[in-house]
Write an enzyme that holds these catalytic residues in place. Structure first.
Site, PDB file in Angstrom:
ATOM      1  CE1 TYR A 141       5.211  12.624  59.292  1.00 55.14           C
ATOM      2  CE2 TYR A 141       6.954  14.137  59.922  1.00 55.14           C
ATOM      3  CZ  TYR A 141       6.556  12.902  59.466  1.00 55.14           C
ATOM      4  OH  TYR A 141       7.487  11.943  59.179  1.00 55.14           O
ATOM      5  CE  LYS A 191       4.505   5.127  45.338  1.00 59.27           C
ATOM      6  NZ  LYS A 191       5.484   4.238  44.684  1.00 59.27           N
ATOM      7  CG  ASP A 223       8.921   3.939  44.631  1.00 60.06           C
ATOM      8  OD1 ASP A 223       8.968   5.072  44.102  1.00 60.06           O
ATOM      9  OD2 ASP A 223       8.164   3.040  44.214  1.00 60.06           O
ATOM     10  CG  ASP A 247      10.969  12.542  59.333  1.00 61.60           C
ATOM     11  OD1 ASP A 247      12.153  12.575  59.704  1.00 61.60           O
ATOM     12  OD2 ASP A 247      10.028  12.320  60.107  1.00 61.60           O
ATOM     13  CG  ASP A 251      16.928  10.374  59.772  1.00 59.76           C
ATOM     14  OD1 ASP A 251      17.104  11.609  59.752  1.00 59.76           O
ATOM     15  OD2 ASP A 251      16.582   9.764  60.799  1.00 59.76           O
TER      16      ASP A 251
END
Ligand code: NAD
Length: 367
Positions: A141, A191, A223, A247, A251
């Site tokens: 970001y 990852k 994942d 992020d 959620d």
């Protein structure tokens, strides 16, 4: 202990839920013998109306003096088409930046009374109690170069996932310190089978773990983590991850808890000389203009944010537990707002706040 707290009610239901949250904070200070030093400031739409800026200098000064800030929500429909620097949401980015909060903490708990509101099977969700620690100021970001370049068939877009060793170290230390006050387990998400960035992340987190011999560390690929959060959420205590992965995963975690009105959040920076961690605490929901001013807002996300503040900024674990216990009790008694679909007449925002305070008083008497 002196609890030096800034209240920023903001807009819409922010004002209503912060009124209840501050009642709860006052009750806790009273019951546990803490000195409460409260200040109040303007942020968001109300600040634009009164000062012309969504994040006035006066609010910045108050935030820098406080140990912790409790924020309601910002946003008013009348500003939907305003230029970016005249929008209430700009105030939120401003205060996060000024406070230098680099870790976002999302506690995810399942409450038995709400278990049917989760889309997952009850036995999977029951007993879930984790914190997702998301790095907040680095990664994709913020990394450069970034942008959309060229045109026609050569048009291309670039984002950069960049982390420095020190950015990883400070958020990892926070995760291990939190875990050492909980169930002593950190799960670091990356990852590393594909990304060099994640390889550095994994190496640095493993090095930081050496400072915390009582805490176990495991690593999981993002994942697989996304899958395990819905297959076996109880396996997690503290989940540590970088900005983008966090992020998305936070959620996913939020769904485990039921209504959006239930969810607290905390954004944490460095330690103050007082020993408190700088923190910005807010419910996850927005200003909900559709129900503002009607006494319908669920204040439990804001009240849960008070619990998070007590625990993370001030290290007051027993006080935080008392608030969580009172929330559980009120949910079990069904004295809840309409969003939680109670069997009888829904309670108002103020009635839920009062019920939490009564539950806290009853606990203090029986203790
Ligand atoms: P929202 O979270 O305000 O509302 C979404 C839906 O959930 C609405 O139907 C609302 O009534 C309901 N809801 C939210 N909180 C609730 C609560 N505590 N109790 C009961 N019901 C609740 O999101 P939105 O409608 O997309 O945004 C409204 C405004 O809030 C916008 O201006 C947006 O920019 C702003 N916003 C601010 C924040 C923040 O301050 N952190 C976060 C999200 C949205």
């Amino acid at each position: 202990m002196r609890l030096n707290v800034l209240l920023l009610p903001g807009d819409g239901i922010g004002v209503e839920v912060i009124r209840e949250a501050s009642k709860v904070l006052a009750r806790i200070a009273d019951s546990f013998g803490h000195e409460l030093a409260l200040s109040e400031g303007l942020l968001g739409g109300i600040a634009i109306h009164q000062t012309g800026s969504p994040f006035p200098d006066g609010t910045r000064d108050l935030a820098l003096k406080a140990d912790a800030t409790l924020l309601g929500a910002v946003g008013l429909p009348e500003f939907d088409n305003a230029p970016p620097d005249k929008r209430p949401e700009r105030g939120l980015l401003g205060i996060r930046k000024v406070l230098g909060v680099y870790a976002n903490l999302r506690p995810v708990r399942s409450y038995r009374a709400l278990i049917d509101s989760s889309p997952l099977k009850n036995e999977l969700v029951d007993g879930t109690d984790m914190i997702i620690v998301r790095e907040l100021t680095g990664g994709l970001y913020y990394g450069t170069p970034r942008g959309i370049f060229g045109s026609g068939t050569t048009e291309h877009a670039v984002n950069t996932m960049a982390y420095t060793r020190s950015e990883i170290e400070r958020v990892a230390h926070m995760a291990f310190q939190l875990a050492s006050k909980r169930r002593n387990k950190v799960t670091s998400v990356d990852k590393s089978n594909v990304l060099e960035n994640s390889q550095l992340w994994r190496r640095v987190v493993t090095e930081v773990a050496a400072d915390y011999s009582g805490v176990t560390l495991d690593h999981i690929l993002v994942d697989n983590c996304a899958m395990q959060l819905v297959l076996n959420p109880k396996r997690f205590d503290v989940v540590l991850t970088e900005n983008l992965f966090g992020d998305i995963l936070s959620d996913e975690g939020a769904v485990l808890a039921g209504s959006i009105g239930m969810l607290p959040s905390a954004s944490i920076g460095d330690k103050r000389p007082s020993g408190a961690w700088v923190g910005l605490y807010e419910p996850v929901h927005g200003s909900a203009p559709d129900i503002a001013g009607q006494g319908k807002a669920n204040p439990l996300g804001a009240i849960g944010s008070v619990a998070a503040m007590l625990e993370y900024s001030f290290g007051l674990v027993d006080e935080a537990r008392a608030v969580y216990g009172a929330i559980e009790q009120v949910l079990n008694n069904g004295r809840v707002t309409a969003d939680l679909k109670p069997a009888g007449k829904p309670a108002s925002t103020a009635e839920v706040g009062d019920a939490i305070c009564e539950a806290l008083s009853a606990r203090a008497v029986s203790a």
